[in-house]
Design an enzyme around this catalytic site. Sequence first.
Site, short mmCIF file in Angstrom:
data_model
loop_
_atom_site.label_atom_id
_atom_site.label_comp_id
_atom_site.label_asym_id
_atom_site.label_seq_id
_atom_site.Cartn_x
_atom_site.Cartn_y
_atom_site.Cartn_z
N SER A 278 4.74 -8.34 4.38
CA SER A 278 4.11 -7.03 4.17
C SER A 278 4.98 -5.93 4.76
CB SER A 278 2.70 -7.05 4.77
OG SER A 278 1.97 -5.93 4.36
N ASP A 301 5.51 -10.90 0.18
CA ASP A 301 4.55 -9.87 -0.26
C ASP A 301 4.89 -8.52 0.35
OD1 ASP A 301 2.65 -10.03 -2.23
OD2 ASP A 301 0.96 -10.31 -0.89
N HIS A 356 -3.00 -11.31 -0.34
CA HIS A 356 -2.03 -10.81 0.65
C HIS A 356 -2.10 -11.60 1.96
CE1 HIS A 356 0.89 -7.95 2.00
NE2 HIS A 356 0.10 -7.38 2.90
#
Length: 434
Positions: A278, A301, A356
């Site tokens: 992330s 991600d 996620h």
Amino acid sequence: MFSNGGFVQLLAKKIYAWSRTDQWRCQLSFFTMGNTCSNNLGIPPAKGPNAVGCTDFMMDHTAQGSFFRLYYPCQESEKAEKPDWIPCKEYFNGLADFMKINRTLSEKIFNYLFGSFKIPAYLDAPFKQSGKCPVVIFSHGLGAFRTLYSAICAELASHGFIVASVEHRDQSASATYYYREKPESEKRDEALPKTPALTPDGLEEVWMYYRALQHGESEFTLRNKQVKQRADECIHALDKLIEINSGISVQNVLRTQFDWTTLENSMDLCRIAAMGHSFGGATVIEALCKEVKFKCGVALDAWMFPLDEEIFPRVKQPIFFINSEKFQWAGNISRMRKLDSALIQRKMITIRGTVHQSFPDFTFLTGNWIGKLMKLKGEIDPEIAIDLSNKATLAFLQRHLGLEKDFNRWDPLIDGKDENLISGTNVTVLQSSI
């Protein structure tokens, strides 16, 4: 790291109210598949040939120092214990702040749901010397901290890597800490007899919690500043490992039992990679641009928003994007595509049925009902998902670090050749936006 904070806050309050009823313990365990009524939950053990050790390192006690958890191949020992997944209650407080839940409300819930889980590695176990280890610097996501990706870091260590999971001090972690000098009056009091403490003499802990975006503040300005600091912290951690590898004596502020001198000449400093999830994925890109010692990067991600687009053509190393099916959107993918190169390998796969939060450890610690409600689980078995991600990562690292391993048996995964993978992305991106 988390999304839909308002919903999570509402859910946590409902669970808390429920917890005050007579039948809360068995029912809460049933719905969460928690610790009391199920033995199925827990962070999966590493699958590689080596036992895994871990220890914490803090060089320089101030906020400008380097702080990370180190995972490494270790000698097996019956005396070694596995550390708590959440190191202390302050991290629960940080998670509560990040999720906008009252601390008192949340501590009982978090401690019940997650307080007994352990990291799948042995604390301060002796290092196992068996050739030089490639190095990975890992960067956590927004609202996370150094221990929340232990399934990934321990897996790499079990296959012979030394992994430093950095705890960022840019106020993007839900919680972290450093030390400051105590006033002289308090130092004098320390001369009195007392029981042994983990806090270094003459110092006191200072906790740093997540900094929320302020009203009217530009999010890009804040996140862009943070991603630059995060990259610097990754590079700083690497610099410390290089010093340790060279035999330079280092002073760990933390009172651990690990013998750092055993790491001398243990690392292959020609084979170093950056990895993150992330916000940590964006940190990987920034770090590759800033430091050529990183030979490649793996972005899980990745959240590309914090990055200046002007750095994209300056990144010269191979990059592997491993995405979830439910998180990505066209604008974010288009920014990843701007890193495409005819000369440098840039690969992308998507894991079907993932969200996620399929990358942090939370996905293993809640049952299907509450895991999916809080978007900590996708439709795929979380162990299958993380296994695909880890194997694809190992194959990519072998290819671009020149490792003499057998990870190339997973090369097809790099191209998305598995029933649970998509080559590239499931998101439609208009050519004009790239």
